[in-house]
Design a protein around this motif. Sequence first.
Motif, PDB file in Angstrom:
ATOM      1  N   PRO A 183      -5.683 -15.284   3.025  1.00 46.58           N
ATOM      2  CA  PRO A 183      -7.034 -15.852   3.028  1.00 46.58           C
ATOM      3  C   PRO A 183      -8.103 -14.767   2.921  1.00 46.58           C
ATOM      4  CG  PRO A 183      -6.147 -15.834   5.251  1.00 46.58           C
ATOM      5  CD  PRO A 183      -5.045 -15.352   4.360  1.00 46.58           C
ATOM      6  N   LYS A 184      -9.209 -15.118   2.260  1.00 46.82           N
ATOM      7  CA  LYS A 184     -10.379 -14.242   2.217  1.00 46.82           C
ATOM      8  C   LYS A 184     -11.281 -14.556   3.419  1.00 46.82           C
ATOM      9  CE  LYS A 184     -10.783 -14.212  -2.864  1.00 46.82           C
ATOM     10  NZ  LYS A 184     -11.676 -14.613  -3.982  1.00 46.82           N
ATOM     11  N   PRO A 185     -12.027 -13.559   3.900  1.00 47.56           N
ATOM     12  CA  PRO A 185     -11.969 -12.145   3.502  1.00 47.56           C
ATOM     13  C   PRO A 185     -10.735 -11.483   4.085  1.00 47.56           C
ATOM     14  CG  PRO A 185     -13.499 -12.431   5.311  1.00 47.56           C
ATOM     15  CD  PRO A 185     -13.048 -13.819   4.926  1.00 47.56           C
ATOM     16  N   PHE A 186     -10.272 -10.429   3.440  1.00 46.56           N
ATOM     17  CA  PHE A 186      -9.071  -9.753   3.905  1.00 46.56           C
ATOM     18  C   PHE A 186      -9.295  -8.242   3.912  1.00 46.56           C
ATOM     19  CE2 PHE A 186      -8.733 -10.508  -0.660  1.00 46.56           C
ATOM     20  CZ  PHE A 186      -8.552  -9.229  -1.149  1.00 46.56           C
ATOM     21  N   GLU A 187      -8.497  -7.585   4.713  1.00 47.67           N
ATOM     22  CA  GLU A 187      -8.506  -6.123   4.734  1.00 47.67           C
ATOM     23  C   GLU A 187      -7.663  -5.618   3.572  1.00 47.67           C
ATOM     24  OE1 GLU A 187      -9.927  -3.768   6.534  1.00 47.67           O
ATOM     25  OE2 GLU A 187     -11.063  -5.166   7.802  1.00 47.67           O
ATOM     26  N   PRO A 188      -8.143  -4.661   2.797  1.00 40.04           N
ATOM     27  CA  PRO A 188      -7.336  -4.121   1.703  1.00 40.04           C
ATOM     28  C   PRO A 188      -5.966  -3.640   2.158  1.00 40.04           C
ATOM     29  CG  PRO A 188      -9.596  -3.336   1.522  1.00 40.04           C
ATOM     30  CD  PRO A 188      -9.491  -4.052   2.834  1.00 40.04           C
ATOM     31  N   ARG A 189      -5.892  -3.126   3.379  1.00 40.90           N
ATOM     32  CA  ARG A 189      -4.600  -2.642   3.885  1.00 40.90           C
ATOM     33  C   ARG A 189      -3.603  -3.779   4.045  1.00 40.90           C
ATOM     34  NH1 ARG A 189      -6.346   0.610   9.144  1.00 40.90           N
ATOM     35  NH2 ARG A 189      -7.751  -1.187   9.208  1.00 40.90           N
ATOM     36  N   GLU A 190      -4.107  -4.974   4.435  1.00 37.15           N
ATOM     37  CA  GLU A 190      -3.192  -6.113   4.568  1.00 37.15           C
ATOM     38  C   GLU A 190      -2.717  -6.576   3.202  1.00 37.15           C
ATOM     39  OE1 GLU A 190      -2.682 -10.531   6.574  1.00 37.15           O
ATOM     40  OE2 GLU A 190      -4.610  -9.501   6.732  1.00 37.15           O
ATOM     41  N   LEU A 191      -3.630  -6.584   2.219  1.00 31.94           N
ATOM     42  CA  LEU A 191      -3.223  -6.931   0.856  1.00 31.94           C
ATOM     43  C   LEU A 191      -2.139  -5.969   0.372  1.00 31.94           C
ATOM     44  CD1 LEU A 191      -3.525  -8.473  -1.818  1.00 31.94           C
ATOM     45  CD2 LEU A 191      -5.367  -6.872  -2.420  1.00 31.94           C
ATOM     46  N   LEU A 192      -2.340  -4.680   0.597  1.00 33.82           N
ATOM     47  CA  LEU A 192      -1.351  -3.686   0.188  1.00 33.82           C
ATOM     48  C   LEU A 192      -0.014  -3.927   0.894  1.00 33.82           C
ATOM     49  CD1 LEU A 192      -0.502  -1.053  -1.224  1.00 33.82           C
ATOM     50  CD2 LEU A 192      -1.543   0.209   0.689  1.00 33.82           C
ATOM     51  N   ALA A 193      -0.066  -4.230   2.184  1.00 34.10           N
ATOM     52  CA  ALA A 193       1.167  -4.466   2.936  1.00 34.10           C
ATOM     53  C   ALA A 193       1.915  -5.683   2.406  1.00 34.10           C
ATOM     54  CB  ALA A 193       0.839  -4.654   4.423  1.00 34.10           C
ATOM     55  N   ARG A 194       1.175  -6.726   2.058  1.00 39.55           N
ATOM     56  CA  ARG A 194       1.829  -7.934   1.548  1.00 39.55           C
ATOM     57  C   ARG A 194       2.413  -7.701   0.157  1.00 39.55           C
ATOM     58  NH1 ARG A 194       0.951 -12.858   4.166  1.00 39.55           N
ATOM     59  NH2 ARG A 194      -0.310 -12.670   6.046  1.00 39.55           N
TER      60      ARG A 194
END
Length: 243
Positions: free
Chosen positions: A109-120
């Motif tokens: 879901p937005k907004p998201f932390e870029p680090r979480e996007l990278l982890a996923r």
Amino acid sequence: MNAPTPTRLLMIEDDARLAQMVTEYLAQSGYEVTHAPDGEKGLEQLPLLQPELVILDLMMPGIDGLEVCRRIRALPNGGAKVPVLMLTAKGDPMDRIIGLELGADDYLPKPFEPRELLARIRAVLRRRGEATAAAATTRATPVLCFGSLEIDRDARTVQVAGKACELTSYQFDLLVALAERAGRVLTRDQIMEAVRGRELEAFDRSIDVHIGRIRNAIEADSKEPKRILTVRGVGYVFAKQQD
């Protein structure tokens, strides 16, 4: 020494500023992001780019993310196999469920932390790599057979009575995890652990959604399944004896 080849990603997102931020952030970790500003252009780019993962926004003008995901899964030549990570600004859990039902491999879901996007992204791609490596170690018997059901771990294909079944990469991994443990009752946590990479996805219903999609693909009657059985209050079991 040649530099390693970047991992190709396709981001279908109408927010140009967000796409630029994600592109720059992921580039630091070796990912090459191609941005498509809408669903039509994303679908045009997909066969040309052949990305290893698609980042797909749910809410876009024109063709929305759900329809794009549906069309990706309907494409021949691997459309069902490219992982899809869906983004949305909506908080309704039903959007998450619908996205998973249409074949998304993960949901952020937005907004998201870029680090979480990278982890996923890493988790989804790790599952793909682990599945490929596991298949490589079992080349002597790459095909699991249960009656008319055949699961080819090398080719990552599933057939019932010779007819191909369309599954996402995550659904294929789930099916293999269950089939390799045929006869054993597995909890949802055990299933997620067997597939790995879902530690960020603390959402039990996602397993149920994926199981439902797998049943639709491999069962003669998904409402009265014979292959993947529900054990109430516990989880699921893959039947050893089948047609």
